[in-house]
Design a protein around this motif. Sequence first.
Motif, PDB file in Angstrom:
ATOM      1  N   THR A  15      -4.901  10.089   3.608  1.00  0.00           N
ATOM      2  CA  THR A  15      -5.119  10.019   2.168  1.00  0.00           C
ATOM      3  C   THR A  15      -5.267   8.559   1.764  1.00  0.00           C
ATOM      4  OG1 THR A  15      -2.776   9.881   1.699  1.00  0.00           O
ATOM      5  CG2 THR A  15      -3.733  12.094   1.822  1.00  0.00           C
ATOM      6  N   LEU A  16      -5.691   8.330   0.568  1.00  0.00           N
ATOM      7  CA  LEU A  16      -5.871   6.980   0.063  1.00  0.00           C
ATOM      8  C   LEU A  16      -4.547   6.233   0.026  1.00  0.00           C
ATOM      9  CD1 LEU A  16      -7.691   4.845  -1.205  1.00  0.00           C
ATOM     10  CD2 LEU A  16      -7.195   5.869  -3.427  1.00  0.00           C
ATOM     11  N   GLU A  17      -3.474   6.912  -0.360  1.00  0.00           N
ATOM     12  CA  GLU A  17      -2.161   6.277  -0.429  1.00  0.00           C
ATOM     13  C   GLU A  17      -1.700   5.823   0.957  1.00  0.00           C
ATOM     14  OE1 GLU A  17      -2.646   9.437  -1.635  1.00  0.00           O
ATOM     15  OE2 GLU A  17      -2.778   8.973  -3.759  1.00  0.00           O
ATOM     16  N   ALA A  18      -1.889   6.671   1.955  1.00  0.00           N
ATOM     17  CA  ALA A  18      -1.467   6.330   3.317  1.00  0.00           C
ATOM     18  C   ALA A  18      -2.292   5.173   3.870  1.00  0.00           C
ATOM     19  CB  ALA A  18      -1.595   7.547   4.220  1.00  0.00           C
ATOM     20  N   SER A  19      -3.557   5.098   3.512  1.00  0.00           N
ATOM     21  CA  SER A  19      -4.390   4.007   4.020  1.00  0.00           C
ATOM     22  C   SER A  19      -4.009   2.663   3.392  1.00  0.00           C
ATOM     23  CB  SER A  19      -5.876   4.303   3.780  1.00  0.00           C
ATOM     24  OG  SER A  19      -6.143   4.334   2.395  1.00  0.00           O
ATOM     25  N   LEU A  20      -3.324   2.687   2.265  1.00  0.00           N
ATOM     26  CA  LEU A  20      -2.837   1.444   1.672  1.00  0.00           C
ATOM     27  C   LEU A  20      -1.418   1.122   2.121  1.00  0.00           C
ATOM     28  CD1 LEU A  20      -4.142   1.883  -1.984  1.00  0.00           C
ATOM     29  CD2 LEU A  20      -5.068   0.413  -0.203  1.00  0.00           C
ATOM     30  N   ILE A  21      -0.596   2.128   2.281  1.00  0.00           N
ATOM     31  CA  ILE A  21       0.818   1.915   2.588  1.00  0.00           C
ATOM     32  C   ILE A  21       1.033   1.533   4.053  1.00  0.00           C
ATOM     33  CG2 ILE A  21       3.047   3.080   2.770  1.00  0.00           C
ATOM     34  CD1 ILE A  21       2.308   4.555   0.195  1.00  0.00           C
ATOM     35  N   ILE A  22       0.354   2.157   4.986  1.00  0.00           N
ATOM     36  CA  ILE A  22       0.587   1.898   6.406  1.00  0.00           C
ATOM     37  C   ILE A  22       0.291   0.437   6.773  1.00  0.00           C
ATOM     38  CG2 ILE A  22      -0.203   2.457   8.734  1.00  0.00           C
ATOM     39  CD1 ILE A  22      -0.214   5.383   7.850  1.00  0.00           C
TER      40      ILE A  22
END
Length: 154
Positions: A9-16
Amino acid sequence: MRRFKGYMTLEASLIIPMVICVFALLIYFSFYLYGRCTLSQDAYVLAFRASVEKSKEWKDDPAGYVDQKAAKQAGSKYFGSSFPRFDTSTQGKEIRVKGRSKARHAAMGRYFLKPRGSWEYEAEGIAKRRNYPGHIRMATRLKDLGKEILNLGE
């Protein structure tokens, strides 16, 4: 029932990536702290050993002693940092050894978490030249002389 297809998801691609950067920064801070503590210890040990050195070669030259012994004292303990430089100064009976080094952390590049300043650190060790046996002998001799003077009055 829907199956997971492995898309981030977009959130995971920023958080990781952010989490990975934080872990890398924690490792770099650990190298920095380890180097600073080791440098503090080495600076004091060099100052202390220079203060108690009794050989004719080094008795009047603590800076020469520190220059000669610094590489052996530092050894290969400074991983993740540059090899330290030690400067020695004396004032009366006091010997000061100041060590400087720099943590080498180029992996963070210009990312948002890396501090803009340098990662240099320094530590100082201070020791005083003392001749403890000489002081004890002098105090004992003064005590004996005092007893002799008091006994003369009798």
